[in-house]
Design a protein around this motif. Structure first.
Motif, PDB file in Angstrom:
ATOM      1  N   GLY A 191       0.810  -1.286   0.015  1.00 54.65           N
ATOM      2  CA  GLY A 191      -0.077  -0.024  -0.047  1.00 54.65           C
ATOM      3  C   GLY A 191       0.797   1.284  -0.027  1.00 54.65           C
ATOM      4  N   LEU A 192       0.500   2.353  -0.741  1.00 51.50           N
ATOM      5  CA  LEU A 192       1.300   3.486  -0.708  1.00 51.50           C
ATOM      6  C   LEU A 192       0.641   4.474   0.095  1.00 51.50           C
ATOM      7  CD1 LEU A 192       2.016   3.755  -4.453  1.00 51.50           C
ATOM      8  CD2 LEU A 192       3.949   3.029  -2.681  1.00 51.50           C
TER       9      LEU A 192
ATOM     10  N   ALA B 136      -6.501   4.788   7.349  1.00 48.82           N
ATOM     11  CA  ALA B 136      -5.894   4.564   5.820  1.00 48.82           C
ATOM     12  C   ALA B 136      -5.069   3.161   6.060  1.00 48.82           C
ATOM     13  CB  ALA B 136      -4.910   5.739   5.700  1.00 48.82           C
ATOM     14  N   PHE B 137      -4.528   3.008   6.951  1.00 47.22           N
ATOM     15  CA  PHE B 137      -3.748   1.597   7.188  1.00 47.22           C
ATOM     16  C   PHE B 137      -4.612   0.462   7.234  1.00 47.22           C
ATOM     17  CE2 PHE B 137      -0.395   4.566   8.348  1.00 47.22           C
ATOM     18  CZ  PHE B 137       0.651   4.085   8.045  1.00 47.22           C
ATOM     19  N   ARG B 138      -5.843   0.742   8.115  1.00 44.96           N
ATOM     20  CA  ARG B 138      -6.696  -0.302   8.114  1.00 44.96           C
ATOM     21  C   ARG B 138      -7.534  -0.803   6.745  1.00 44.96           C
ATOM     22  NH1 ARG B 138      -5.285  -2.163  12.566  1.00 44.96           N
ATOM     23  NH2 ARG B 138      -6.408  -2.092  14.450  1.00 44.96           N
ATOM     24  N   GLU B 139      -7.734   0.213   6.061  1.00 42.30           N
ATOM     25  CA  GLU B 139      -8.324  -0.078   4.809  1.00 42.30           C
ATOM     26  C   GLU B 139      -7.466  -0.952   4.086  1.00 42.30           C
ATOM     27  OE1 GLU B 139     -10.062   2.373   0.821  1.00 42.30           O
ATOM     28  OE2 GLU B 139     -10.345   3.296   2.853  1.00 42.30           O
TER      29      GLU B 139
ATOM     30  N   ILE C 119       3.730  -1.042   3.870  1.00 43.50           N
ATOM     31  CA  ILE C 119       2.922   0.169   3.563  1.00 43.50           C
ATOM     32  C   ILE C 119       4.419   1.152   3.457  1.00 43.50           C
ATOM     33  CG2 ILE C 119       1.561   2.188   4.304  1.00 43.50           C
ATOM     34  CD1 ILE C 119       0.093  -0.621   4.091  1.00 43.50           C
ATOM     35  N   ILE C 120       4.243   1.680   2.077  1.00 45.74           N
ATOM     36  CA  ILE C 120       5.549   2.698   1.925  1.00 45.74           C
ATOM     37  C   ILE C 120       5.112   3.852   1.727  1.00 45.74           C
ATOM     38  CG2 ILE C 120       7.100   3.294   0.202  1.00 45.74           C
ATOM     39  CD1 ILE C 120       6.753   0.472  -1.042  1.00 45.74           C
TER      40      ILE C 120
ATOM     41  N   VAL D 249       6.456  -1.055   7.675  1.00 44.20           N
ATOM     42  CA  VAL D 249       6.219   0.356   7.227  1.00 44.20           C
ATOM     43  C   VAL D 249       7.706   0.862   6.665  1.00 44.20           C
ATOM     44  CG1 VAL D 249       5.794   2.836   7.731  1.00 44.20           C
ATOM     45  CG2 VAL D 249       4.459   0.660   8.851  1.00 44.20           C
ATOM     46  N   ILE D 250       7.666   1.280   5.471  1.00 42.53           N
ATOM     47  CA  ILE D 250       8.828   2.036   4.683  1.00 42.53           C
ATOM     48  C   ILE D 250       8.825   3.251   4.956  1.00 42.53           C
ATOM     49  CG2 ILE D 250      10.380   1.795   2.781  1.00 42.53           C
ATOM     50  CD1 ILE D 250       9.400  -0.950   2.022  1.00 42.53           C
TER      51      ILE D 250
END
Length: 327
Positions: free
Chosen positions: A161-162, A173-176, A185-186, A227-228
């Motif tokens: 995910g971006l 946003a993370f949950r979605e 997640i980047i 998380v990047i």
């Protein structure tokens, strides 16, 4: 706003990462153009977005490396009304130079940012050290993706995910993304210590660094994801005033459950640099075994309703009861 020079510096880092065996290179937000939207030449530079996107595609293919080229600010003009829009967009480019997906920034920063040092001592900008006593909020200039769904991208490193910068502050946003299968997640970012209010800075001059380290750690644990986080960097000291530190927050790192922030020279520094980080994806599987976050939110009787409840990967328009809890 030395766009070609900034691209050349980014390409140098990417080529170095590829030569060391890296599979993915991630750059910061606004790394090409700076964020000076009221500069007369800014919109013209943003009009070159497609040229530099294609350059990154060619670079990825030539070096056999996936690239998230930070964000690229794009100028778009409506064919009939001639209305212009600026979009802040992140792309995922695979190692064959193909665009696998993109994301337009949703949560736009709105607070005018004042620096906490006297104007004669200022010497910094986003990348190329332009002189400013005030940086500009995003909402008057950028167009948000608003109700567009957060979509998961299938990539050579797994489902991704971006997000962009201030999106970090919104767990929804993370949950979605996690509900739809993302495991990494980047987040390309431009976040400084001076983003804090004068009140907060009096209490803690490094309050924004505390925000970043705390939130990155929370997000990786509460979503059993990696998380990047790639933040802009700059010189540790202003050359005009060596005793006055520049306000780059830094903290570029890869954050994972159990182990926290990884990143050698970048995770504890605001200076420009590069880290090669090895990600052990088994950590995510073990974290999910321990915390069962994904398992819980996938249940049909899950007791919170978010936009991601549809689990359709992005067809939900986000207008229904986004934060209502079942009773």
């Amino acid at each position: 706003m030395q766009i070609e020079g900034n691209y050349a510096k980014a390409a140098e880092f990417i080529e170095s990462a590829a030569s060391q065996g890296a599979q993915l290179a991630v750059l910061p937000e606004y790394h090409l153009t700076n964020w000076i939207p009221e500069d007369p030449n800014f919109a013209n530079l943003c009009g070159q977005w497609k040229l530099y996107l294609e350059k990154y595609q060619a670079l990825a293919k030539a070096n056999n490396i996936c690239i998230v080229p930070g964000t690229i600010v794009e100028r778009h003009q409506h064919a009939e009304s001639e209305e212009e829009k600026l979009l802040n967009v992140a792309y995922f480019i695979n190692n064959h130079g193909e665009i696998l997906g993109s994301y337009q920034k949703k949560n736009l920063w709105y607070i005018t940012r004042f620096l906490s040092v006297p104007k004669p001592q200022l010497e910094w900008g986003v990348v190329n050290h332009c002189r400013h006593d005030q940086r500009h909020p995003e909402r008057p200039h950028l167009t948000s993706s608003t109700h567009e769904a957060h979509r998961v991208i299938q990539t050579p490193i797994g489902p991704v995910g971006l997000l962009i910068c201030w999106d970090l502050a919104f767990p929804e946003a993370f949950r979605e993304l996690i509900a739809n299968g993302a495991k990494t997640i980047i987040i390309p970012t431009f976040w400084t210590l001076s983003d804090c209010s004068p009140y907060g800075l009096k209490l803690n001059p490094r309050a924004e660094a505390l925000f970043l380290t705390s939130t990155l750690t929370s997000r990786t644990f509460e979503n059993t994801c990696a998380v990047i986080f790639a933040n802009a960097g700059g010189p540790a000291k202003s050359s005009a005033s060596p005793n006055n530190p520049t306000p780059y927050a830094g903290h570029s790192c890869v954050t994972m459950p159990f182990v926290g922030a990884l990143g050698d020279e970048t995770k504890d520094s605001g200076e420009e640099g590069m880290s090669i980080v090895e990600m052990d994806m088994q950590i995510l599987e073990e974290a999910e075994k321990q915390y069962k976050v994904r398992e819980d939110i996938a249940r049909e009787d899950w007791h919170y309703i978010y936009r991601h409840t549809s689990r359709d990967g992005g067809d939900n328009d986000g207008k229904e009861d986004a934060a209502k809890a079942k009773l």
